[in-house]
Design a protein around this motif. Structure first.
Motif, mmCIF file in Angstrom:
data_model
loop_
_atom_site.group_PDB
_atom_site.id
_atom_site.type_symbol
_atom_site.label_atom_id
_atom_site.label_comp_id
_atom_site.label_asym_id
_atom_site.label_seq_id
_atom_site.Cartn_x
_atom_site.Cartn_y
_atom_site.Cartn_z
ATOM 1 N N ASP A 1 33.249 40.857 13.871
ATOM 2 C CA ASP A 1 34.047 40.956 15.095
ATOM 3 C C ASP A 1 33.165 40.907 16.336
ATOM 4 O O ASP A 1 33.576 40.395 17.374
ATOM 5 C CB ASP A 1 34.878 42.234 15.090
ATOM 6 N N SER A 2 31.950 41.438 16.206
ATOM 7 C CA SER A 2 31.049 41.368 17.354
ATOM 8 C C SER A 2 30.705 39.921 17.659
ATOM 9 O O SER A 2 30.678 39.504 18.806
ATOM 10 C CB SER A 2 29.767 42.138 17.063
ATOM 11 N N PHE A 3 30.485 39.140 16.602
ATOM 12 C CA PHE A 3 30.181 37.731 16.820
ATOM 13 C C PHE A 3 31.383 36.975 17.377
ATOM 14 O O PHE A 3 31.237 36.035 18.133
ATOM 15 C CB PHE A 3 29.718 37.080 15.518
ATOM 16 N N VAL A 4 32.572 37.431 16.971
ATOM 17 C CA VAL A 4 33.766 36.741 17.447
ATOM 18 C C VAL A 4 33.891 36.853 18.964
ATOM 19 O O VAL A 4 34.165 35.869 19.648
ATOM 20 C CB VAL A 4 35.036 37.300 16.760
ATOM 21 N N VAL A 5 33.656 38.034 19.513
ATOM 22 C CA VAL A 5 33.857 38.170 20.957
ATOM 23 C C VAL A 5 32.620 37.772 21.757
ATOM 24 O O VAL A 5 32.702 37.557 22.955
ATOM 25 C CB VAL A 5 34.271 39.605 21.369
ATOM 26 N N MET A 6 31.474 37.662 21.090
ATOM 27 C CA MET A 6 30.268 37.354 21.847
ATOM 28 C C MET A 6 30.289 35.891 22.297
ATOM 29 O O MET A 6 30.601 35.009 21.513
ATOM 30 C CB MET A 6 29.060 37.608 20.957
ATOM 31 N N PRO A 7 29.963 35.626 23.563
ATOM 32 C CA PRO A 7 29.910 34.218 23.971
ATOM 33 C C PRO A 7 28.695 33.550 23.336
ATOM 34 O O PRO A 7 27.569 33.964 23.540
ATOM 35 C CB PRO A 7 29.796 34.281 25.492
ATOM 36 N N VAL A 8 28.969 32.530 22.541
ATOM 37 C CA VAL A 8 27.907 31.884 21.779
ATOM 38 C C VAL A 8 27.060 30.987 22.675
ATOM 39 O O VAL A 8 25.857 30.851 22.485
ATOM 40 C CB VAL A 8 28.520 31.061 20.630
ATOM 41 N N LEU A 9 27.709 30.402 23.679
ATOM 42 C CA LEU A 9 27.005 29.413 24.500
ATOM 43 C C LEU A 9 25.697 29.931 25.104
ATOM 44 O O LEU A 9 24.661 29.274 24.961
ATOM 45 C CB LEU A 9 27.944 28.867 25.578
ATOM 46 N N PRO A 10 25.724 31.093 25.777
ATOM 47 C CA PRO A 10 24.459 31.553 26.349
ATOM 48 C C PRO A 10 23.358 31.704 25.307
ATOM 49 O O PRO A 10 22.201 31.359 25.568
ATOM 50 C CB PRO A 10 24.820 32.921 26.939
ATOM 51 N N LEU A 11 23.726 32.171 24.101
ATOM 52 C CA LEU A 11 22.718 32.309 23.058
ATOM 53 C C LEU A 11 22.188 30.945 22.620
ATOM 54 O O LEU A 11 20.984 30.769 22.436
ATOM 55 C CB LEU A 11 23.323 33.028 21.852
ATOM 56 N N LEU A 12 23.112 30.012 22.476
ATOM 57 C CA LEU A 12 22.692 28.666 22.076
ATOM 58 C C LEU A 12 21.801 28.042 23.133
ATOM 59 O O LEU A 12 20.814 27.373 22.826
ATOM 60 C CB LEU A 12 23.914 27.774 21.848
ATOM 61 N N ILE A 13 22.151 28.273 24.395
ATOM 62 C CA ILE A 13 21.332 27.742 25.490
ATOM 63 C C ILE A 13 19.926 28.320 25.401
ATOM 64 O O ILE A 13 18.928 27.612 25.464
ATOM 65 C CB ILE A 13 21.982 28.062 26.857
ATOM 66 N N LEU A 14 19.892 29.636 25.172
ATOM 67 C CA LEU A 14 18.612 30.325 25.075
ATOM 68 C C LEU A 14 17.768 29.735 23.947
ATOM 69 O O LEU A 14 16.592 29.414 24.118
ATOM 70 C CB LEU A 14 18.892 31.805 24.804
ATOM 71 N N VAL B 1 27.885 18.519 23.040
ATOM 72 C CA VAL B 1 28.106 17.852 24.320
ATOM 73 C C VAL B 1 27.656 18.775 25.443
ATOM 74 O O VAL B 1 26.951 18.370 26.365
ATOM 75 C CB VAL B 1 29.595 17.464 24.495
ATOM 76 N N THR B 2 28.044 20.050 25.322
ATOM 77 C CA THR B 2 27.662 21.019 26.331
ATOM 78 C C THR B 2 26.151 21.082 26.498
ATOM 79 O O THR B 2 25.620 20.974 27.604
ATOM 80 C CB THR B 2 28.194 22.407 25.933
ATOM 81 N N LEU B 3 25.472 21.245 25.366
ATOM 82 C CA LEU B 3 24.016 21.332 25.439
ATOM 83 C C LEU B 3 23.432 20.019 25.949
ATOM 84 O O LEU B 3 22.477 20.016 26.721
ATOM 85 C CB LEU B 3 23.434 21.669 24.058
ATOM 86 N N GLY B 4 24.028 18.922 25.514
ATOM 87 C CA GLY B 4 23.557 17.621 25.964
ATOM 88 C C GLY B 4 23.688 17.464 27.469
ATOM 89 O O GLY B 4 22.758 17.030 28.148
ATOM 90 N N VAL B 5 24.837 17.845 28.005
ATOM 91 C CA VAL B 5 25.066 17.741 29.436
ATOM 92 C C VAL B 5 24.014 18.532 30.197
ATOM 93 O O VAL B 5 23.510 18.113 31.240
ATOM 94 C CB VAL B 5 26.490 18.230 29.796
ATOM 95 N N LEU B 6 23.648 19.691 29.644
ATOM 96 C CA LEU B 6 22.624 20.514 30.294
ATOM 97 C C LEU B 6 21.220 19.954 30.068
ATOM 98 O O LEU B 6 20.264 20.474 30.619
ATOM 99 C CB LEU B 6 22.680 21.940 29.747
ATOM 100 N N GLY B 7 21.116 18.939 29.233
ATOM 101 C CA GLY B 7 19.807 18.384 28.943
ATOM 102 C C GLY B 7 19.029 19.205 27.940
ATOM 103 O O GLY B 7 17.807 19.138 27.881
ATOM 104 N N LEU B 8 19.743 19.988 27.136
ATOM 105 C CA LEU B 8 19.054 20.863 26.203
ATOM 106 C C LEU B 8 18.941 20.290 24.806
ATOM 107 O O LEU B 8 18.248 20.831 23.972
ATOM 108 C CB LEU B 8 19.771 22.224 26.135
#
Lengths: 336, 331, 285, 331
Positions: free
Chosen positions: C115-128, C213-220
């Motif tokens: 449940d913690s993973f469910v509510v955690m925003p994954v994007l910032p972690l993936l960006i990191l 796509v998100t990461l790509g747009v950011l150039g990551l």
């Protein structure tokens, strides 16, 4: 009341703490997975990216980076120190705009994102749910069928794709809205009617993208919830007692169907937030997403980490707040 | 003048999924009359069409259920009403609850879980009587509940705080608040404990006796009919096979199905062997030819396989649909 | 299988649309193998030509034929989606079945993490993460990484289904038939879990393709690799909208709409078809 | 009876459920100090009767080892069932004790053919070593319940009636040749005309196949019809137990009396039997927590001490009653 606190409130608070613990711990561990010395690599990358700093500033930066990665002392000490700084709200200095603290950069960007997000989520949630309930309850309506097909069509499309479509259509082919930014470049914002108008005009497309996709999702969710609730005994019963349809819709179907939708909002907040971030990049909107983009471009690791931690805590807190107001709608949770 | 007269009613479900279409003949050629001031019981086993019959005569038909023939005429205050052709709005305003009210199967969950019981009363009263004055409304409800021997503070409760028996009695209270001409009770006590069942049935009987209206009681439990109903109709596979006064149905049943049904009921104090009917009720998507009971009937003859038996009047109030009964009558 | 497809094509409009869209997507990714153009090279065609018969999607400011570039993008995105879906399926099914079938403390611990993973925003972690591993991570690596984040929601769905199946009498009947737990899971529970697994697989593909796509747009992500995300990244980098080269952005938009919609409609229609309730209706219950 | 003459013995067992979280939930004693024995020298049908929430199903699940007892011991043929470990022990226990569940439509997976379950049982318990050998075994078991392999082969659950499936369920339970069948409300969801077929099977198992049956039901009429001994449960406790003729023929506990009186009899002449009105509880669950007698709140013979002291088990007139009324007055 005691039961309510013990059986509802405490578990939710516990879960909140677990989320924050996990989130912060992961952000603590991730840089340690990197094979090279993160401090030296960061310094090198900053230097390569063309910024000019004096030797003193670089030494300072090394110091700050060592601090930020929490690389002093044993791993346990490092970890505790990391938490200590979290509690003080200290996310360290930004590297690309050294020594501006990360937290103040976030503070500048946050209102833009929050304003956009809260407005868009509220509009899409409310309209999507009302339309969804209507569409399911008055099945034969032609307009509802059109909305249904449209929602099915936008449901799987990511926010930024819709954003790009809007951008191409409304800013390029029919230039009704500005193509980006939140206000004309180079002007300071002051409180004035003009400023409000401009901000609204600039925010219209990003908001519209969020609302379009969000509305589709809430619409479809509500529609299937409603079609289940319609066959519930209490709705069938309300119908045979001869209650007018409007009353059944607003007094029986909506209150019951909205309960899972509130939970759904809580569970989807993280996803919506991520969608909004990337949308800002497409529209060059000066919020958290744009800040992230700039951080990536400038190789500003400390800023990215700050944003990550801040987002996790922020979203978790928002979810907690939603969970805490949930009992207001559901007497079954309130009166055990 | 009967309250309701049903003639040759046919109501089918027609569905289609991935190219397979099905027709379920849930109510097939049913005729009966409901008199004023009586408790009329309909007995039958699962999926014999009794719930469909109720839906049709209470005017709550929704696709895929459709009326395929027959008439249903109510007489309210000397005015004839064809329930199948009443405009929905008239139905809702003038007939529902004022003339026909309903105690549903599964009344355990008929109350809106997120509202207090008062609000549910309020909705019903508002819709049909439009009492603006809060105190008058309160008085009406409290009066009514008191008359039925229910504590008035249940108005304050949420449904999940009440027991099953209490919810069922609230359903009866709601159904009787306007003294309607007809109360339809569909398996009103099926999920209840016997002690509670007794209380609920007693309440229903008392109310009927007091307001001299009609109760249509549908349940598979023959023992309940024996204790409550004035007349009973036995349904089998979408048709009525026998109808008569309760004493006659239990004392001298004529249709082999009824005979078997009653003979198989266990009684405390009697250990004599009871046997069950062989076979199973037919699938109404493809019912047997002729008499629908013939594959399970121990006395079936050639004619039963071919010809649908017609209803034979055995007495002023007693009738049965069986070829054997017909032969006996002629002989 | 063929009969299923025939039935669906005949009776379900959504499936027809999905079929056409996905067919187009597959053909598109298939013909990348015969592409006359190497996506790694630039300045092979005239710059900034609008769509024409010769260049159906136009050409971009880097001197590439957008159509051929997109064939690689579709192929890569699909590949990534499949990797992520596979990895996260394994975790989701394992966690869901274990938590549901075992219950008790195992369940409580797994679910609180979940449940913690469910509510955690994954994007910032993936960006990191992708920021730190930038340039060192291929498509497969990215797929696995996203797979590690993409399971909690589905695990939760599978668990709740197993929990309710466990309470059904037929599970107990199977136990008293002497059946082993594995047998019960496969023969009794799987048919009911299958629709969820199928729907979540497709949703997960949609999610991971979208994340890329998100990461790509950011150039990551690896920007030299053609994906839907990197297409938008390059268009942004060359300020395509300002320069009026709208087709550069339009191409990834059209392609992703077709792909996402096709996948989504497929999951909707097949899901209804394999739903045990529909299946019961088909066998005549 | 000496210990080895007992097939099954429940030695004052209790089961406490925690509702809610581990730290914070409430306790509910669903089964409270319940004890009875089934003899092994002669097969018998023992009925555990009670209304919903009386704890009878929990007792069944405790015997079937679905969850452990909180206090007390369950002994099968003299050995503690909580000591059974591992797959081999479990299989050995299951080959002796088999269940029949309440809802026939949920007993078998609707997507699988019925006969698969019977063949699997035969294979898993080593009654047959391959499918071909299993078929006659299955056929024999089905014949015992009045069906045959050919009638059931290739059928899905929805193609049979509830009564037929329930008999298939009994046949399946019989394949490992158990000594005891635990039947939890086996007929409550089956149509009346088909019920007796199942109930008669239990009779036959006792009389012809040497199988004991623990029959759990809320239906006193079928209980009277088939059982030798009966125990009446109320809110987790047994309040009266003895031979069925004694307990139901002449009930002593006030609760058993009201229960028996409330069972509707399928005889129209006794309609007046319900003239007396009865007290119903609004919040039934609260009775679990009562100190003293659980029935004190509704009992017509209630005394002061009933509310304070838990009644003892008194042996009187050929049965055991948990009631202060029958206490010897020696105190």
């Amino acid at each position: 009341m005691r039961n309510f606190i013990l059986r509802y409130l405490l578990p939710r608070l516990g879960q909140y703490l677990v989320v924050i613990f996990l989130g912060v711990t992961i952000t603590y561990i991730i840089p340690r997975l990197s094979p090279s010395d993160p401090v030296e690599r960061q310094v090198a990358e900053i230097m390569v990216s063309g910024a000019h700093f004096g030797p003193e500033a670089i030494a300072h930066m090394r110091d700050a980076l060592t601090d930020m990665y929490g690389l002093r002392g044993s791993p346990i000490e490092q970890y505790l120190a990391f938490w200590a700084r979290m509690f003080q709200g200290d996310l360290g200095p930004s590297l690309s705009r050294f020594p501006t603290p990360v937290i103040s950069l976030i503070a500048r960007a946050l209102p833009w994102t929050l304003g956009l997000l809260i407005t868009a989520v509220m509009i899409s949630w409310v309209i999507g749910n009302i339309l969804g309930a209507y569409a399911s309850y008055y099945e034969k309506s032609g307009i509802m069928k059109v909305i249904d097909v449209a929602s099915q069509a936008v449901r799987p499309i990511p926010y930024y794709i819709v954003a790009v479509i809007f951008l191409i259509v409304f800013a390029y082919f029919f230039p009704i809205f500005p193509a980006g930014g939140a206000y004309p470049v180079g002007r300071r914002i002051e409180m004035s009617i003009w400023a409000v108008q401009t901000i609204l005009r600039h925010s219209a497309l990003p908001a519209l993208s969020l609302v379009t996709v969000g509305m589709g999702a809430w619409f479809i969710g509500m529609k299937s919830l409603t079609s289940n609730i319609i066959s519930e005994d209490y709705v069938v019963y309300a119908e045979v007692t001869g209650l007018p349809q409007r009353k059944i819709l607003y007094g029986y179907i909506m209150p019951n169907a909205l309960l899972p939708q509130v939970t759904g909002l809580a569970l989807n907040l993280g996803m919506i937030f991520s969608g909004a971030l990337i949308l800002e990049v497409v529209f060059v909107y000066p919020g958290m997403g744009m800040l992230t983009y700039q951080a990536v471009l400038a190789n500003d690791y400390s800023l990215i980490m700050g944003i990550a931690i801040f987002s996790i805590v922020g979203v978790a807190t928002a979810v907690l707040i939603l969970d805490l107001i949930y009992p207001l709608f559901d007497p079954r949770v309130r009166h055990q | 003048m009967p309250l309701l007269s049903v003639k040759n009613l046919h109501a089918y479900y027609r569905t289609e999924a991935y190219g397979i279409s099905r027709t379920v003949r849930a109510v097939d050629d049913v005729s009966f009359e409901l008199q004023k001031n009586e408790i009329y019981g309909i007995a039958g086993e699962s999926s014999c069409g009794k719930t469909t019959l109720i839906k049709v005569i209470s005017g709550s038909i929704k696709p895929p259920l459709r009326i395929e023939g027959g008439t249903m005429t109510y007489t309210f205050d000397g005015r004839d009403v064809d329930i199948a052709s009443v405009a929905p709005e008239v139905m809702r305003r003038e007939i529902r609850w004022k003339e026909i009210s309903y105690v549903m199967q599964g009344s355990m969950s008929i109350l809106n879980p997120v509202r207090r019981v008062r609000r549910i009363f309020r909705h019903v009263v508002d819709t049909h009587q439009g009492i603006d004055d809060k105190r008058k409304f309160e008085a009406l409800c409290r009066d009514h509940l008191k008359k039925l021997g229910l504590p008035p503070d249940i108005l304050q409760a949420y449904p999940h705080q009440l027991s099953g028996g209490m919810k069922q009695r609230i359903a009866i209270a709601l159904a009787t608040i306007f003294r309607p001409s007809l109360i339809i009770a569909d398996e009103p006590t099926t999920a209840l404990d016997v002690v509670v069942q007794r209380g609920v049935l007693q309440l229903l009987k008392d109310i009927q006796a007091e307001s001299s209206n009609t109760v249509l009681l549908v349940t598979h439990d023959m023992a309940v009919h024996a204790n409550v109903a004035d007349r009973v109709a036995i349904m089998y596979a979408g048709t009525i096979v026998e109808e008569g006064p309760t004493e006659v149905i239990f004392g001298a049943p004529q249709h082999p199905y009824t005979q078997h049904l009653i003979a198989s009921l266990p009684v405390i104090g009697d250990k004599g062997t009871r046997s069950a009917l062989p076979g199973a009720p037919p699938n109404l998507a493809s019912p047997p030819s002729g008499c629908r009971f013939h594959p399970r009937c121990p006395m079936a003859k050639e004619i039963c396989r071919r010809v649908v038996p017609s209803m034979i009047q055995l007495d002023t109030l007693h009738r049965a649909a069986c070829h054997l009964v017909g032969e006996r009558e002629e002989a | 299988m063929l009969k299923v497809i025939r039935d669906l094509l005949r009776y379900d409009g959504r499936f027809r649309v999905a079929f056409i869209f996905l067919l187009a997507t597959f053909i598109m990714s298939a013909i990348s193998y015969v592409s006359p153009q190497d996506p790694g090279r630039t300045f092979q065609v005239p710059l900034d030509r609008s769509p024409s018969l010769q260049y159906p999607f136009g050409t971009n400011s880097r001197g590439q034929d957008v159509f051929w570039w997109m064939t690689f993008a579709v192929r890569n995105s699909l590949y990534l989606g499949l990797i992520t879906a596979a990895v996260s399926r394994v975790i989701a099914i394992f966690v869901g079945l274990t938590a549901g079938y075992r219950g008790g403390y195992v369940d409580r611990i797994l679910m609180s993490v979940n449940d913690s993973f469910v509510v955690m925003p994954v994007l910032p972690l993936l960006i990191l993460l992708s920021f730190l591993f930038r340039g060192r991570m291929g498509l497969t690596g990215l797929g696995v990484l996203m797979g590690l984040f993409g399971w909690p929601w589905d695990a939760r769905l599978i668990r709740s289904q197993v929990l309710s199946l466990k309470e059904r009498s037929f599970t107990r009947t199977a136990q008293y038939c002497g059946a082993k737990d594995f047998h019960i899971t496969i023969f009794e529970h799987l048919p009911f879990v299958l629709p969820i697994v199928f729907a979540t697989t497709i949703n997960n593909m949609i999610w991971s393709i979208g994340m890329e796509v998100t990461l790509g747009v950011l150039g990551l992500s690896n920007v030299t690799l053609p994906t839907i995300g990197t297409t938008i990244y390059w268009a942004n980098a060359h300020q395509a909208m300002v320069a009026g080269i709208w087709w550069w952005l339009m191409a990834p938009v059209v392609v992703s709409v077709v792909m996402f919609l096709g996948l989504y409609l497929l999951s909707q229609s097949v899901n209804e078809y394999i739903d045990p309730r529909t299946r019961l209706r088909r066998i005549g219950a | 009876m000496s210990t080895d003459a007992r097939l099954l013995e429940l030695d004052s067992i209790s089961k406490v459920f925690h509702i809610g979280g581990a730290l914070t939930g409430e306790k509910l004693t669903a089964v409270n100090n319940v004890g009875f024995q089934l003899r092994s020298d002669k097969p018998e049908v023992f009925t555990l009767a009670g209304e919903s929430g009386s704890g009878k199903t929990t007792v069944a699940r405790l015997i079937l080892r679905d969850f452990p007892v909180t206090e007390g011991k369950i002994l099968y043929e003299g050995s503690d069932t909580t000591r059974i470990r591992g797959r081999r022990g479990t299989m050995r226990f299951m080959s002796e004790v088999q269940p029949v569940f309440q809802n026939p439509f949920d007993t078998f997976n609707p997507l699988r053919r019925l006969v698969e379950y019977l063949i699997e049982t035969a294979l898993n318990f080593g009654i047959a070593s391959n499918r071909k050998q299993a078929e006659p075994v299955v056929d024999d078991a089905l014949k015992l319940v009045g069906l045959s392999f050919d009638e059931v082969n290739l059928r899905y659950p929805h193609e049979l009636s509830g009564g037929q499936i329930q008999r298939v369920s009994v046949a399946r339970a019989l394949i490992p040749r158990p000594k005891l069948i635990i039947a939890d409300e086996p007929v409550s969801m089956v149509d009346a005309s088909l019920r007796m077929a199942i109930v008669n099977v239990f009779k036959r198992l006792r009389d012809e196949e040497n199988v004991s049956v623990l029959y759990i039901t809320h239906d006193l009429a079928t209980a009277y019809y088939i059982s030798d001994r009966i125990a009446i449960m109320l809110r987790g406790q047994i309040v009266e137990t003895g031979t069925v003729d004694n307990v139901l023929g002449d009930p002593k506990h006030p609760y058993t009396r009201i229960l028996k009186e409330s069972v509707p009899q399928p005889i129209p002449e006794v309609k007046g039997a319900w003239a007396k009105s009865i007290a119903l509880s609004t919040m039934e669950v609260r009775e679990y927590g009562r100190i003293g007698c659980k029935f004190a709140g509704r009992c017509p013979n209630v005394m002061d001490k009933c509310r304070k002291i838990e009644p003892p088990d008194v042996t009187t007139a050929g049965r055991v009653v948990k009631c202060h009324l029958y206490e010897p007055e020696s105190e």
